[in-house]
Design an enzyme around this catalytic site. Structure first.
Site, PDB file in Angstrom:
ATOM      1  N   THR A  30      26.796  44.028  36.094  1.00  7.86           N
ATOM      2  CA  THR A  30      26.873  45.014  37.177  1.00  7.86           C
ATOM      3  C   THR A  30      25.727  46.015  37.107  1.00  7.86           C
ATOM      4  OG1 THR A  30      29.279  44.845  37.333  1.00  7.86           O
ATOM      5  CG2 THR A  30      28.278  46.840  38.217  1.00  7.86           C
ATOM      6  N   HIS A 146      37.616  41.819  40.008  1.00  9.89           N
ATOM      7  CA  HIS A 146      36.766  41.710  38.821  1.00  9.89           C
ATOM      8  C   HIS A 146      37.632  41.145  37.701  1.00  9.89           C
ATOM      9  CE1 HIS A 146      34.325  42.866  35.362  1.00  9.89           C
ATOM     10  NE2 HIS A 146      33.352  43.256  36.161  1.00  9.89           N
ATOM     11  N   ASP A 205      28.001  41.953  43.001  1.00  6.99           N
ATOM     12  CA  ASP A 205      27.039  42.356  41.969  1.00  6.99           C
ATOM     13  C   ASP A 205      26.695  41.252  40.971  1.00  6.99           C
ATOM     14  OD1 ASP A 205      29.554  42.451  40.914  1.00  6.99           O
ATOM     15  OD2 ASP A 205      29.351  44.426  39.983  1.00  6.99           O
ATOM     16  N   HIS A 206      27.616  40.334  40.713  1.00  9.06           N
ATOM     17  CA  HIS A 206      27.305  39.210  39.823  1.00  9.06           C
ATOM     18  C   HIS A 206      28.338  38.110  40.026  1.00  9.06           C
ATOM     19  CE1 HIS A 206      30.552  40.390  37.044  1.00  9.06           C
ATOM     20  NE2 HIS A 206      30.089  41.619  37.115  1.00  9.06           N
TER      21      HIS A 206
END
Length: 219
Positions: A30, A146, A205-206
């Site tokens: 992140t 997440h 973000d990833h």
């Protein structure tokens, strides 16, 4: 559909979408993504640039550049301010305000996984957005979709997949919850009148699930 509201936003006439992308972060995850977003710089081969150099280097970051052009700049995140060295790095990047976990209502059932649930986060963050002098640049980082993809039963409104992998199966449930939270936030922007003057940028973000779970992902 898992994310009907994001899909609806994707198909709006004035939406620009970029589908030709790939995973570009290293161990910083992140924080590497934030480094790219704000500075057009990649992270480090090892470790996190925000942790190692966040408070030491001189950055030409988006918040500082916009601040020089009259924008109020603020970051919002439902986690502790020290994670990824954000409290120090954001100052180096020119953020005037950082609304971390201590700025939101906290109860035992309000947080899950890495911090505040998305719907509560967006609702509380909206109260601060209303008070920011315009024009403003605001970054809001969500947490529910997440790893480890946890969600309490009252907030589950979508069936889990049935691969038998405890990491993979609840992923769609947290993605659906995030989608609902995003819709509520967009509705707030519209009701408040902010949407007509706002450009909304959405990015992941990833990667979501690591390759350790490939057999279940394939299902």
């Amino acid at each position: 559909p898992v994310t009907p509201n994001l899909s609806k936003c994707y198909h709006i006439q004035h939406t620009m979408a970029f589908g030709n992308f790939y995973h570009q972060v290293a161990q910083g995850k992140t924080s590497d993504a934030e480094m790219m977003l704000e500075n057009s710089l990649f992270g480090l081969p090892q470790g996190s640039a925000m942790v190692t150099y966040g408070a030491q280097n001189t950055f030409q970051a988006a918040p500082a550049i916009l601040d020089q052009r009259g924008y109020t700049t603020a970051a919002f995140h439902g986690d502790v301010p020290s994670f990824w060295n954000r409290d120090a790095t954001y100052k180096s990047w020119g953020y005037q305000y950082f609304f971390s976990s201590q700025y939101y209502k906290i109860k035992p059932n309000y947080s899950v996984g890495y911090g505040l649930k998305d719907k509560i986060f967006f609702k509380d963050a909206s109260q601060y957005l209303q008070q920011l002098p315009q024009p403003f640049y605001a970054k809001l980082i969500t947490l529910t979709n997440h790893y480890p993809y946890l969600l309490d039963k009252p907030n589950i409104s979508f069936p889990a997949t049935k691969t038998g992998d405890k990491t993979v199966d609840p992923y769609v449930q947290t993605a659906h919850y995030l989608d609902q939270a995003f819709a509520e936030f967009m509705s707030y922007l519209q009701r408040s009148g902010l949407l007509k003057n706002t450009m909304v940028v959405v990015y992941g973000d990833h990667y979501g699930i690591s390759n350790n779970h490939r057999p279940a992902i394939e299902q």
